[in-house]
Scaffold this motif. Structure first.
Motif, PDB file in Angstrom:
ATOM      1  N   GLU A 191       1.587 -37.577  54.745  1.00  9.36           N
ATOM      2  CA  GLU A 191       0.578 -37.862  54.307  1.00  9.36           C
ATOM      3  C   GLU A 191       0.048 -39.154  55.208  1.00  9.36           C
ATOM      4  OE1 GLU A 191      -0.547 -38.560  50.039  1.00  9.36           O
ATOM      5  OE2 GLU A 191      -1.349 -40.544  50.576  1.00  9.36           O
ATOM      6  N   THR A 192      -1.264 -39.039  55.421  1.00  8.03           N
ATOM      7  CA  THR A 192      -1.786 -40.097  56.233  1.00  8.03           C
ATOM      8  C   THR A 192      -3.347 -40.174  56.295  1.00  8.03           C
ATOM      9  OG1 THR A 192      -1.702 -41.259  58.134  1.00  8.03           O
ATOM     10  CG2 THR A 192      -2.132 -39.390  58.377  1.00  8.03           C
ATOM     11  N   ASP A 193      -4.139 -41.212  56.496  1.00  2.00           N
ATOM     12  CA  ASP A 193      -5.483 -41.264  56.611  1.00  2.00           C
ATOM     13  C   ASP A 193      -5.629 -41.762  57.721  1.00  2.00           C
ATOM     14  OD1 ASP A 193      -6.198 -41.297  53.547  1.00  2.00           O
ATOM     15  OD2 ASP A 193      -4.716 -43.053  53.783  1.00  2.00           O
ATOM     16  N   VAL A 194      -6.896 -40.896  58.320  1.00  2.00           N
ATOM     17  CA  VAL A 194      -7.325 -41.021  59.574  1.00  2.00           C
ATOM     18  C   VAL A 194      -8.982 -41.538  59.732  1.00  2.00           C
ATOM     19  CG1 VAL A 194      -5.620 -39.547  60.656  1.00  2.00           C
ATOM     20  CG2 VAL A 194      -7.707 -38.521  59.811  1.00  2.00           C
ATOM     21  N   THR A 195      -9.228 -42.125  60.645  1.00  2.00           N
ATOM     22  CA  THR A 195     -10.680 -42.373  60.911  1.00  2.00           C
ATOM     23  C   THR A 195     -11.317 -41.184  62.023  1.00  2.00           C
ATOM     24  OG1 THR A 195     -10.207 -44.574  60.861  1.00  2.00           O
ATOM     25  CG2 THR A 195     -12.644 -43.956  61.643  1.00  2.00           C
ATOM     26  N   CYS A 196     -12.320 -40.820  61.527  1.00  2.00           N
ATOM     27  CA  CYS A 196     -13.047 -39.399  62.189  1.00  2.00           C
ATOM     28  C   CYS A 196     -14.331 -40.063  62.660  1.00  2.00           C
ATOM     29  CB  CYS A 196     -13.280 -38.383  61.335  1.00  2.00           C
ATOM     30  SG  CYS A 196     -11.535 -37.691  60.756  1.00  2.00           S
ATOM     31  N   GLU A 197     -14.645 -39.495  63.748  1.00  5.51           N
ATOM     32  CA  GLU A 197     -16.062 -39.705  63.911  1.00  5.51           C
ATOM     33  C   GLU A 197     -16.733 -38.118  64.011  1.00  5.51           C
ATOM     34  OE1 GLU A 197     -18.420 -40.771  68.093  1.00  5.51           O
ATOM     35  OE2 GLU A 197     -16.823 -42.081  67.518  1.00  5.51           O
ATOM     36  N   CYS A 198     -17.872 -37.852  62.992  1.00  4.88           N
ATOM     37  CA  CYS A 198     -18.466 -36.562  62.826  1.00  4.88           C
ATOM     38  C   CYS A 198     -18.833 -36.077  64.017  1.00  4.88           C
ATOM     39  CB  CYS A 198     -19.699 -36.810  61.971  1.00  4.88           C
ATOM     40  SG  CYS A 198     -20.655 -35.117  61.780  1.00  4.88           S
ATOM     41  N   ALA A 199     -18.528 -34.922  64.444  1.00  2.25           N
ATOM     42  CA  ALA A 199     -18.633 -34.220  65.786  1.00  2.25           C
ATOM     43  C   ALA A 199     -20.103 -33.992  66.184  1.00  2.25           C
ATOM     44  CB  ALA A 199     -18.056 -32.909  65.952  1.00  2.25           C
ATOM     45  N   ARG A 200     -20.972 -33.794  64.741  1.00  2.26           N
ATOM     46  CA  ARG A 200     -22.515 -33.617  65.062  1.00  2.26           C
ATOM     47  C   ARG A 200     -23.327 -34.906  64.863  1.00  2.26           C
ATOM     48  NH1 ARG A 200     -22.541 -28.674  60.775  1.00  2.26           N
ATOM     49  NH2 ARG A 200     -21.400 -27.227  62.063  1.00  2.26           N
ATOM     50  N   CYS A 201     -22.877 -35.731  63.962  1.00  7.59           N
ATOM     51  CA  CYS A 201     -24.105 -37.065  63.807  1.00  7.59           C
ATOM     52  C   CYS A 201     -23.298 -38.146  64.217  1.00  7.59           C
ATOM     53  CB  CYS A 201     -24.490 -37.202  62.446  1.00  7.59           C
ATOM     54  SG  CYS A 201     -22.945 -37.521  61.200  1.00  7.59           S
ATOM     55  N   LEU A 202     -22.138 -38.117  64.409  1.00  6.26           N
ATOM     56  CA  LEU A 202     -21.311 -39.417  65.353  1.00  6.26           C
ATOM     57  C   LEU A 202     -21.125 -40.284  64.107  1.00  6.26           C
ATOM     58  CD1 LEU A 202     -23.248 -39.754  68.614  1.00  6.26           C
ATOM     59  CD2 LEU A 202     -21.293 -38.295  68.256  1.00  6.26           C
ATOM     60  N   LYS A 203     -21.359 -39.938  62.534  1.00 10.12           N
ATOM     61  CA  LYS A 203     -20.988 -40.967  61.747  1.00 10.12           C
ATOM     62  C   LYS A 203     -19.506 -41.009  61.417  1.00 10.12           C
ATOM     63  CE  LYS A 203     -21.618 -40.161  57.232  1.00 10.12           C
ATOM     64  NZ  LYS A 203     -22.574 -39.702  56.002  1.00 10.12           N
ATOM     65  N   THR A 204     -19.024 -42.252  61.562  1.00  6.82           N
ATOM     66  CA  THR A 204     -17.672 -42.640  61.292  1.00  6.82           C
ATOM     67  C   THR A 204     -17.404 -42.410  59.460  1.00  6.82           C
ATOM     68  OG1 THR A 204     -17.506 -44.288  62.890  1.00  6.82           O
ATOM     69  CG2 THR A 204     -15.775 -44.410  61.546  1.00  6.82           C
ATOM     70  N   PHE A 205     -16.015 -41.653  59.484  1.00  5.94           N
ATOM     71  CA  PHE A 205     -15.806 -41.435  57.814  1.00  5.94           C
ATOM     72  C   PHE A 205     -14.234 -41.530  57.947  1.00  5.94           C
ATOM     73  CE2 PHE A 205     -16.417 -37.423  59.882  1.00  5.94           C
ATOM     74  CZ  PHE A 205     -15.397 -36.490  59.330  1.00  5.94           C
ATOM     75  N   ARG A 206     -13.895 -41.597  56.603  1.00  6.66           N
ATOM     76  CA  ARG A 206     -12.208 -41.539  56.465  1.00  6.66           C
ATOM     77  C   ARG A 206     -12.035 -40.236  55.976  1.00  6.66           C
ATOM     78  NH1 ARG A 206      -9.163 -45.102  58.344  1.00  6.66           N
ATOM     79  NH2 ARG A 206      -7.891 -45.146  56.733  1.00  6.66           N
ATOM     80  N   ARG A 207     -10.849 -39.686  56.240  1.00  5.10           N
ATOM     81  CA  ARG A 207     -10.247 -38.534  55.712  1.00  5.10           C
ATOM     82  C   ARG A 207      -8.737 -38.713  55.414  1.00  5.10           C
ATOM     83  NH1 ARG A 207     -12.574 -33.181  57.736  1.00  5.10           N
ATOM     84  NH2 ARG A 207     -14.283 -34.107  56.505  1.00  5.10           N
ATOM     85  N   ARG A 208      -8.342 -38.184  54.397  1.00  3.21           N
ATOM     86  CA  ARG A 208      -6.857 -37.960  54.169  1.00  3.21           C
ATOM     87  C   ARG A 208      -6.323 -36.707  54.592  1.00  3.21           C
ATOM     88  NH1 ARG A 208      -4.618 -40.867  48.973  1.00  3.21           N
ATOM     89  NH2 ARG A 208      -5.134 -42.277  50.561  1.00  3.21           N
TER      90      ARG A 208
END
Ligand SMILES: [Zn+2]
Length: 163
Positions: free
Chosen positions: A62-79
């Protein structure tokens, strides 16, 4: 710290390992993709069993990553959770894993399967509509169309000079 399994006592009883792998261990030399960044230590809880000429590793990553939305470029976290992770590592034959000081390093296998589990096309929301004011796709104008008039007139002028 790498995730090492010591083979010594394994034949008598399975080993239970849990802990964390540092980000540097996970992302060493490999940037999976620009849109997903591994920035949290990976938590693992695995059981290692001796098999005939192999070791079987099962457990949870298990880990957490920081993603950048491929469509709107918003940054969000995902487990990222990998339940029922399992890998069989041969100790003999061509595909045998390296054994150093009677220990096998599980880090590369954890790394590989974690990177594979990362979203390829991260979206902040499945229904993300993209950038609010996204401009329409650019219409490409062929180069010839914009250059032709000038070019034609120059060559036409030369033609006229010749005759
Ligand atoms: Zn989005």
């Amino acid at each position: 710290m790498s995730l090492l399994v010591h083979l010594g006592n394994l034949s008598r009883h399975p080993a239970h390992l849990s802990g964390e792998l540092e980000v540097e261990e996970l992302a060493a030399g490999e940037t999976a993709q620009d849109l997903v960044r591994v920035d949290t230590p990976l938590r693992y809880a695995v059981e290692v069993q001796a098999q005939a000429a192999a070791i079987l590793v099962t457990g949870r990553l298990e880990t957490d990553v920081t993603c950048e939305c491929a469509r709107c470029l918003k940054t969000f976290r995902r487990r990222i959770v990998i339940e029922g992770w399992s890998v069989l590592l041969p100790l003999e034959g061509e595909d045998r894993v390296p054994v150093v000081n009677d220990a096998v390093d599980l880090t590369p296998f954890v790394r590989e399967d974690t990177l594979l589990a990362l979203p390829q096309h991260p979206l902040c929301d499945p229904g993300c509509g993209g950038l609010p004011a996204a401009p329409p796709p650019e219409v490409k104008v062929p180069d010839t169309a914009s250059q032709q008039p000038g070019g034609v007139s120059v060559w036409a002028a030369l033609e006229r000079l010749k005759f």
